[in-house]
Design a protein around this motif. Structure first.
Motif, mmCIF file in Angstrom:
data_model
loop_
_atom_site.group_PDB
_atom_site.id
_atom_site.type_symbol
_atom_site.label_atom_id
_atom_site.label_comp_id
_atom_site.label_asym_id
_atom_site.label_seq_id
_atom_site.Cartn_x
_atom_site.Cartn_y
_atom_site.Cartn_z
ATOM 1 N N ARG A 127 18.774 2.940 18.282
ATOM 2 C CA ARG A 127 17.862 3.780 17.577
ATOM 3 C C ARG A 127 18.315 4.074 16.025
ATOM 4 O O ARG A 127 19.496 4.454 15.956
ATOM 5 C CB ARG A 127 17.600 5.277 18.413
ATOM 6 C CG ARG A 127 16.643 6.187 17.535
ATOM 7 C CD ARG A 127 16.471 7.359 18.411
ATOM 8 N NE ARG A 127 15.357 8.402 17.692
ATOM 9 C CZ ARG A 127 15.967 9.009 16.827
ATOM 10 N NH1 ARG A 127 17.077 9.598 16.483
ATOM 11 N NH2 ARG A 127 15.139 9.792 15.929
ATOM 12 N N GLY A 128 17.486 3.845 15.046
ATOM 13 C CA GLY A 128 17.940 4.029 13.648
ATOM 14 C C GLY A 128 18.500 2.802 13.231
ATOM 15 O O GLY A 128 19.012 2.542 12.091
ATOM 16 N N LYS A 129 18.466 1.694 14.130
ATOM 17 C CA LYS A 129 19.223 0.432 13.634
ATOM 18 C C LYS A 129 18.163 -0.645 13.779
ATOM 19 O O LYS A 129 17.940 -1.449 12.652
ATOM 20 C CB LYS A 129 20.357 0.201 14.571
ATOM 21 C CG LYS A 129 21.522 1.143 14.508
ATOM 22 C CD LYS A 129 22.639 0.874 15.678
ATOM 23 C CE LYS A 129 23.399 1.852 15.469
ATOM 24 N NZ LYS A 129 24.402 1.932 16.952
ATOM 25 N N SER A 130 17.416 -0.760 14.936
ATOM 26 C CA SER A 130 16.617 -1.785 15.126
ATOM 27 C C SER A 130 15.243 -1.068 15.503
ATOM 28 O O SER A 130 15.171 0.045 16.023
ATOM 29 C CB SER A 130 16.869 -2.616 16.316
ATOM 30 O OG SER A 130 15.632 -3.231 16.857
ATOM 31 N N PRO A 131 14.016 -1.513 14.958
ATOM 32 C CA PRO A 131 12.763 -0.909 15.063
ATOM 33 C C PRO A 131 12.439 -0.954 16.604
ATOM 34 O O PRO A 131 12.964 -1.625 17.573
ATOM 35 C CB PRO A 131 11.831 -1.656 14.288
ATOM 36 C CG PRO A 131 12.265 -2.839 14.154
ATOM 37 C CD PRO A 131 13.848 -2.724 14.047
ATOM 38 N N TYR A 132 11.509 -0.016 17.149
ATOM 39 C CA TYR A 132 11.244 -0.298 18.681
ATOM 40 C C TYR A 132 9.938 -1.440 18.820
ATOM 41 O O TYR A 132 10.025 -2.090 19.898
ATOM 42 C CB TYR A 132 10.315 1.153 18.959
ATOM 43 C CG TYR A 132 11.412 2.287 18.980
ATOM 44 C CD1 TYR A 132 12.248 2.713 18.067
ATOM 45 C CD2 TYR A 132 11.371 2.912 20.437
ATOM 46 C CE1 TYR A 132 13.022 3.953 18.343
ATOM 47 C CE2 TYR A 132 12.127 3.872 20.446
ATOM 48 C CZ TYR A 132 12.977 4.362 19.524
ATOM 49 O OH TYR A 132 13.962 5.555 19.810
ATOM 50 N N ASP A 133 9.095 -1.399 17.690
ATOM 51 C CA ASP A 133 8.004 -2.398 17.650
ATOM 52 C C ASP A 133 8.469 -3.608 16.994
ATOM 53 O O ASP A 133 8.862 -3.475 15.705
ATOM 54 C CB ASP A 133 6.921 -1.486 16.914
ATOM 55 C CG ASP A 133 5.698 -2.575 16.913
ATOM 56 O OD1 ASP A 133 5.880 -3.507 17.392
ATOM 57 O OD2 ASP A 133 4.488 -1.739 16.883
ATOM 58 N N PRO A 134 8.339 -4.678 17.417
ATOM 59 C CA PRO A 134 8.873 -6.111 16.972
ATOM 60 C C PRO A 134 7.900 -6.233 15.572
ATOM 61 O O PRO A 134 8.259 -7.018 14.998
ATOM 62 C CB PRO A 134 8.436 -7.032 18.081
ATOM 63 C CG PRO A 134 7.830 -6.358 19.055
ATOM 64 C CD PRO A 134 7.807 -4.920 19.172
ATOM 65 N N LYS A 135 6.518 -5.494 15.496
ATOM 66 C CA LYS A 135 5.793 -5.936 14.270
ATOM 67 C C LYS A 135 6.422 -5.384 13.143
ATOM 68 O O LYS A 135 5.896 -5.646 12.210
ATOM 69 C CB LYS A 135 4.488 -5.588 14.683
ATOM 70 C CG LYS A 135 3.654 -6.391 15.741
ATOM 71 C CD LYS A 135 2.204 -6.126 15.884
ATOM 72 C CE LYS A 135 1.965 -4.757 16.215
ATOM 73 N NZ LYS A 135 2.240 -4.729 17.649
ATOM 74 N N MET A 136 7.199 -4.399 13.436
ATOM 75 C CA MET A 136 7.640 -3.482 12.184
ATOM 76 C C MET A 136 8.571 -4.480 11.298
ATOM 77 O O MET A 136 9.441 -5.008 11.973
ATOM 78 C CB MET A 136 8.370 -2.275 12.879
ATOM 79 C CG MET A 136 7.255 -1.175 13.383
ATOM 80 S SD MET A 136 6.662 -0.266 11.930
ATOM 81 C CE MET A 136 5.534 0.671 13.282
ATOM 82 N N LEU A 137 8.493 -4.299 10.058
ATOM 83 C CA LEU A 137 9.424 -4.867 9.016
ATOM 84 C C LEU A 137 10.579 -3.879 9.025
ATOM 85 O O LEU A 137 10.497 -2.855 8.512
ATOM 86 C CB LEU A 137 8.758 -5.238 7.728
ATOM 87 C CG LEU A 137 7.543 -6.275 8.099
ATOM 88 C CD1 LEU A 137 7.172 -6.383 6.465
ATOM 89 C CD2 LEU A 137 8.533 -7.619 8.341
#
Ligand SMILES: *[C@@H]1O[C@H](CO)[C@@H](O)[C@H](O)[C@H]1NC(C)=O
Ligand SMILES: *[C@@H]1O[C@H](CO)[C@@H](O)[C@H](O)[C@H]1NC(C)=O
Ligand SMILES: *[C@@H]1O[C@H](CO)[C@@H](O)[C@H](O)[C@H]1NC(C)=O
Length: 773
Positions: free
Chosen positions: A164-174
């Motif tokens: 959390r706070g490192k990679s997004p949850y949603d793969p579509k998020m840039l």
């Protein structure tokens, strides 16, 4: 024998009307298809796994000679020399329980509930840090690589941590991230719903720090592109982190644009505030990045959709040159641009007025009042003022910082406008890397631009007078993926002289240069103006700026073959000569096309017993195409020598001389029985047209001087053959006959098109073009 060359064809619609006379400044000089790239060994591909996609988290590891790629559920390690040579892979899928949760939450199991790798950063001498979306449950781990390449280690740690706070949850998020000194800076969303956007600093010994939560003045639905560390002075205490992103315009920000491009800054040593802004950035500032073209009626065309950023480092690490790729937001008007920025302009904007408004119903204006000291955005250091930590900042500074995260002035590009714009094409730019190349006459920046159609443009910008007046030369356009697909990752290795590309389909690798493709003549090499290539006396090859190779011929700035290839001047007579025959009243195609797509073809006709060469004008009967000259309904007066010449960059290069003889239809009927029975309109019925095509292609014999000679030969050969067929298929018992092999016109046309690409033409006569060109 290459009788496809300079061949004469009766055309049935294969030729498109030419754009022959239009200027070709934006056209790539060479266009290479996927097939051509593969066949000439200029492309190496890894075609992906059936159960994976999104090959776009790239990490170039020059020391170990590896390219690490994070994709859907997998991590790959490729050999930089050849990505096809025993690559390694680790499967890192989301756990079944996380996949189930993801599915129950209403997400698409096939498309969203995988572990899409989004963070791949070097951590220490032996480990990389890696994070993925983990089926909407971000996770991170360490990737062990060993100290040296020989250690041959490629292993995922068994210990996982919360992402959390490192990679997004949603793969579509840039999202974007940078790991430096054991701390990870990430611009990402930090919740399942994708509403809590922030710039985080995690890992390391300090408490995590982030941007103010749910404050649209700070970040308004941001899409992060990249994060960089750029020193401000020689004192590391002043080091700043710069983020490039796009976001929605702030409420009340009257730009008329939904999306705007931003550059944000932070101090690396920001520890947050003491009483307020605790564990929040106190030095965050952002400014608009402008990239626009002035319009005719005062309305500028804005490129706001930031796609990619490349920092070109210079000797001074404080002042890299910033290249940024943009597209337009409009659905109707598709366009792309590259803008260039320098750090001096960016720093000036961050030292300029803050954007300010007195309340929700007011407009943003430049702040005119007293700015508290130390000026918000300044890093705590001995260089700029005596405070040790952001925790020591006075309350008025913190309060001001919280309410004024944006600068009033935008950052304008160098020269005030893009260095490159594309608006009339079916693709948009998506990625960019730049290589600084040492050439005989100076240094050049060569841009490799990836598009959303799986192609790469190689572009060199050449200063005319100054940095403000650049000439853009598109050297090559190459297709690097088997299907049109957006290029989503790009890395360039100067050490390997290779470019690596990622997309949803896999990974591709290509060399930065293909000098031999430009041709086998000094002039062709010189006209190409590719800073990687030079004429070495016998071929076009890689240029190395060493003292020993002074004899090498290269002129990037002017591309002047006259000054470089003077040994070839006034050395006429070696241009290819061809004899071709056409039949009166039929159409005729004189094939001649330059290797360079930037060249225009200039045709001249020299009539028999006449020294003058006259330019062939376009009229109802004559059509100039990119492939050659189409003459409809040949007349006797069309007999003569056709000079085909390429005009490029102000130089004329003779390509071919075609000696056309027009055969009177009557005469042909006399010598070839069966034809006269066709009755008047020779070649008018489809059957006869087909027959003529075969006949005429047989005629294309360079060593034949006349129709009579040809027919003589055919007849001699003919007498030996048993089965005899006339054009209309009936056996005839008397007179000279022809056995015709029915070639496939379509196949032949294709072969011609293919041959054209690989053909080399000798170039000897070089002259200044006549004024009419
Ligand atoms: C995908 O397929 C490859 C073999 O092609 C296999 O090694 C890998 O484990 C599979 N990955 C997943 C996540 O199932
Ligand atoms: C690098 O970091 C990993 C993970 O924390 C650690 O296990 C390893 O010992 C470190 N390596 C070095 C050389 O410090
Ligand atoms: C060629 O075309 C011209 C004009 O259309 C016509 O007068 C002439 O008869 C034609 N010649 C033959 C041999 O068909």
């Amino acid at each position: 024998m290459d009788y496809l060359f300079g061949i004469l064809v009766l055309l049935c619609g294969a030729v498109q009307p030419g754009r022959g006379d239009e200027p070709k400044h934006n056209v790539p000089r060479l266009k290479l298809s996927y097939k051509e790239m593969l066949e000439t060994s200029n492309l190496v591909t890894f075609n992906g796994l059936a159960n994976s996609s999104s090959y776009d988290a790239f990490l170039l590891d020059e020391e170990r000679g590896r390219l690490l790629v994070g994709a859907e559920d997998h991590i790959f390690s490729f050999d930089l020399v050849n990505i096809n040579r025993d690559h390694k892979q680790i499967a890192w899928p989301a756990t079944p329980s996380k996949r189930d949760e993801c599915k129950w939450a209403g997400k698409d199991l096939g498309k969203e509930c995988s572990n899409f790798i989004r963070v791949l950063q070097p951590y220490n001498q032996t480990h990389m840090y890696i994070c993925g979306t983990g089926a909407f449950h971000p996770i991170c781990s360490f990737l062990e690589m060993g100290k040296r390449a020989e250690d041959n280690i490629f292993r995922l740690a068994s210990h996982f941590e919360n992402g959390r706070g490192k990679s997004p949850y949603d793969p579509k998020m840039l999202s974007a991230s940078l790991l430096i000194d054991g701390e990870l800076y990430s611009g990402t969303s930090a919740d399942f719903m994708g509403r809590d956007f922030a710039i985080f600093r995690t890992l390391g010994d300090h408490h995590p720090i982030r941007t103010e939560q749910h404050d649209s003045r700070w970040l308004n639905d941001p899409r992060f592109i990249s994060v960089h560390l750029i020193p401000e002075s020689d004192n590391p205490e002043d080091d700043k982190i710069f983020l490039f992103f796009k976001e929605n315009a702030m409420d009340g920000e009257h730009t008329g644009k939904a999306t705007i491009a931003r550059i944000g800054q932070l101090c690396k040593n920001d520890m947050g505030g003491h009483r307020s802004l605790v564990n929040k950035w106190t030095t965050f500032l952002k400014a608009r990045l402008m990239c626009s073209v002035p319009g005719v009626n005062g309305i500028d065309t804005h490129f706001d959709e930031l796609q990619d950023v490349f920092l070109m480092s210079s000797k001074d690490p404080k002042n890299p040159l910033i290249y940024a790729v943009f597209t337009t937001s409009s659905n109707i008007f598709k366009g792309s641009a590259v803008c260039m920025y320098n750090m001096a302009d960016i720093r000036r904007v961050f030292l300029g007025p803050y954007a300010h408004r007195d309340g929700p119903n007011y407009q943003w204006v430049p702040f005119q009042g007293r700015v508290p000291y130390p000026r918000p955005g300044t890093c705590p250091s001995k260089t700029f003022g005596g405070f040790d930590s952001t925790k020591d900042l006075p309350d008025d500074v913190i309060t001001f910082a919280r309410g004024h995260p944006a600068m009033y002035n935008p950052v304008h590009p160098i020269g005030g406008r893009p260095i490159m714009v594309r608006t009339d094409v079916d693709y948009q730019f998506s990625q960019l890397v730049v290589d600084r190349v040492e050439a005989e006459d100076g240094q050049y920046d060569v841009m490799f631009i990836g598009t959303d159609m799986g192609t790469v443009l190689k572009v060199v910008t050449i200063p005319r007078e100054s940095w403000h007046d650049l000439e853009e030369v598109v050297l090559e356009e190459m297709t690097v993926f088997r299907e049109p697909t957006p290029i989503t990752a790009m890395e360039l290795s100067t050490k390997q002289q290779q470019l690596y590309l990622g997309s949803g389909l896999g990974v591709s690798q290509m060399s930065l240069h293909r000098c031999e493709v430009y041709g086998k003549a000094c002039a062709e090499c010189c006209l190409a103006r590719d800073p990687y290539c030079a004429w070495d006396g016998s071929e076009c090859s890689r240029y190395f700026p060493t003292a020993k190779r002074r004899t090498r011929r290269q002129d990037i700035r002017n591309g002047d073959p006259l000054s470089q290839c003077s040994d070839l001047q006034h050395h006429g007579g070696s241009v290819e000569d061809r004899s071709v025959y056409g039949v009166e009243n039929s159409s005729m195609f004189l094939e001649c096309s330059p290797k360079s797509q930037r060249a225009l073809i200039y045709w001249q006709l020299q009539k028999p017993n006449d020294d003058r060469k006259l330019e062939i004008k376009r009229d109802d009967r004559v059509l100039r195409t990119d492939q050659g000259l189409l003459i409809r309904s040949l007349a006797q007066s069309d007999t003569g020598i056709y000079h085909c010449q390429a005009v490029e960059h102000g130089f004329i290069q003779p390509l071919l001389r075609l000696n056309l003889q027009v055969i009177p239809a009557q005469r042909l009927g006399d010598i070839l029985p069966g034809l006269s029975s066709a009755g008047g309109g020779v070649g008018h019925s489809p059957k006869h047209r087909l027959w003529y095509r075969d006949f005429l292609s047989l005629l294309d014999h360079p060593d034949l001087n006349s129709v009579e000679e040809f027919c003589d030969r055919v007849w001699k050969k003919e007498r030996k053959q048993k089965r005899v067929k006339t054009p209309n298929g009936n056996s005839q018992g008397h007179g000279p006959r022809l056995e015709l092999q029915h070639s496939q016109p379509a196949a032949k046309w294709r072969r011609m098109q293919e041959n054209k690409k690989g053909r080399n033409r000798r170039t000897h006569e070089l002259q200044r073009p006549p004024r009419s060109v």
